[in-house]
Motif scaffolding. Structure first.
Motif, mmCIF file in Angstrom:
data_model
loop_
_atom_site.group_PDB
_atom_site.id
_atom_site.type_symbol
_atom_site.label_atom_id
_atom_site.label_comp_id
_atom_site.label_asym_id
_atom_site.label_seq_id
_atom_site.Cartn_x
_atom_site.Cartn_y
_atom_site.Cartn_z
ATOM 1 N N ALA A 103 -0.781 -26.680 -19.467
ATOM 2 C CA ALA A 103 -0.729 -25.271 -19.879
ATOM 3 C C ALA A 103 -0.637 -25.199 -21.395
ATOM 4 N N LEU A 104 -1.298 -24.198 -21.953
ATOM 5 C CA LEU A 104 -1.295 -23.963 -23.393
ATOM 6 C C LEU A 104 -0.685 -22.597 -23.672
ATOM 7 N N LEU A 124 -4.155 -23.872 -17.517
ATOM 8 C CA LEU A 124 -3.577 -22.532 -17.551
ATOM 9 C C LEU A 124 -3.289 -22.154 -19.002
ATOM 10 N N VAL A 125 -3.625 -20.911 -19.363
ATOM 11 C CA VAL A 125 -3.292 -20.406 -20.698
ATOM 12 C C VAL A 125 -2.203 -19.352 -20.577
ATOM 13 N N HIS A 159 -13.385 -17.639 -16.752
ATOM 14 C CA HIS A 159 -12.490 -17.605 -15.586
ATOM 15 C C HIS A 159 -11.366 -18.637 -15.688
ATOM 16 N N LYS A 160 -10.815 -18.754 -16.901
ATOM 17 C CA LYS A 160 -9.681 -19.661 -17.113
ATOM 18 C C LYS A 160 -8.389 -18.965 -16.671
ATOM 19 N N PRO A 161 -7.663 -19.537 -15.716
ATOM 20 C CA PRO A 161 -6.408 -18.906 -15.285
ATOM 21 C C PRO A 161 -5.494 -18.626 -16.477
ATOM 22 N N THR A 162 -4.995 -17.386 -16.525
ATOM 23 C CA THR A 162 -4.216 -16.939 -17.687
ATOM 24 C C THR A 162 -3.032 -16.082 -17.255
#
Length: 243
Positions: A103-104, A124-125, A159-162
């Motif tokens: 995660a970032l 995950l961002v 579509h990056k989980p955020t």
């Protein structure tokens, strides 16, 4: 040769920066000057402790059983991690190679092309959107809002989980139009799993005093339970999942 970076500190069993138990790395350096920052000692990238990716991975491996059992992973926070993109990219890549979720935690104040190269290795961002009104955002951070919105739109495109994070500060970020416009914007994104409304606190005030910085929010109270509920209700009214 292993990549060397500058870090502020690590937390081996974090529970607030992503799912499960997290190994959290706080990197050094930040271009924002948030009025409520609880790590003002992260500002200068010339400070901090030099550490190699190899050293960090060796430390992370000590906790992998706890991390995996909890459904956790490794979170890179700061400071602003994307001030050290190659360092952060290498950490995330190495973590993924050993099967750990990455995660970032970022403000999004970064050149988009720089971020794209790192995001390939991020699961995950955690995107901190400090405000949606540009004037309030600049008052809070001393920088422009637009790079953060640009990154948010890109994360939606791929579509990056955020998770969106919003710090609720009485008489600063709590204006109804500010919250409503942010909720409307976030609801337009296709990738947001949840919104975290984080009540303002003054846990870092003593650091400002030690560093000789003026802490402008010394007379600001934490948000009342009613204000927190009302803010959460605004986000929920736009169909968003809120913590």
């Amino acid at each position: 040769m292993t990549t060397i970076g500058k870090i502020h500190s690590i937390e081996s069993c974090g529970t607030t920066d992503g799912p499960g138990i997290r190994f959290v790395i706080f990197t050094q350096g930040c271009p924002l000057r948030c009025l409520y920052c609880h790590n003002p000692d992260c500002r200068s990238i010339t400070d901090g402790k030099p550490v190699s990716v190899d050293e960090l991975i060796a430390e992370i491996k000590k906790y992998t059983s706890y991390i995996r059992f909890s459904g956790g992973g490794v979170t890179i926070s700061g400071g602003e991690p994307l001030m050290q993109p190659q360092f952060v990219k290498e950490i995330c890549k190495r973590c993924q190679e050993i099967g750990l979720h990455t995660a970032l935690d970022t403000s999004g104040f970064v050149d988009l092309d720089t971020a794209k190269d790192v995001l390939k290795f991020v699961d995950l961002v955690l995107l901190d959107i400090k405000s949606f009104d540009p004037e309030i955002y600049r008052k809070v951070t001393s920088v422009s809002l637009e790079p953060t919105l640009k990154l948010a739109r890109y994360l939606s495109e791929i579509h990056k989980p955020t998770w969106i994070r919003f710090v609720l500060v009485p008489n600063l970020t709590d204006a109804r139009h500010n919250v409503t416009e942010l909720a409307h914007f976030v609801s337009s994104l296709s990738n947001v799993e949840k919104v975290e409304v984080l009540p303002f606190h003054k846990m870092g005030e003593y650091k400002w005093e030690q560093l000789g910085y003026e802490y402008q929010l010394k007379d600001t109270p934490p948000p009342s339970p009613e204000l927190v509920r009302n803010t959460i209700d605004i986000f929920r009214s736009y169909g968003l999942n809120v913590n």
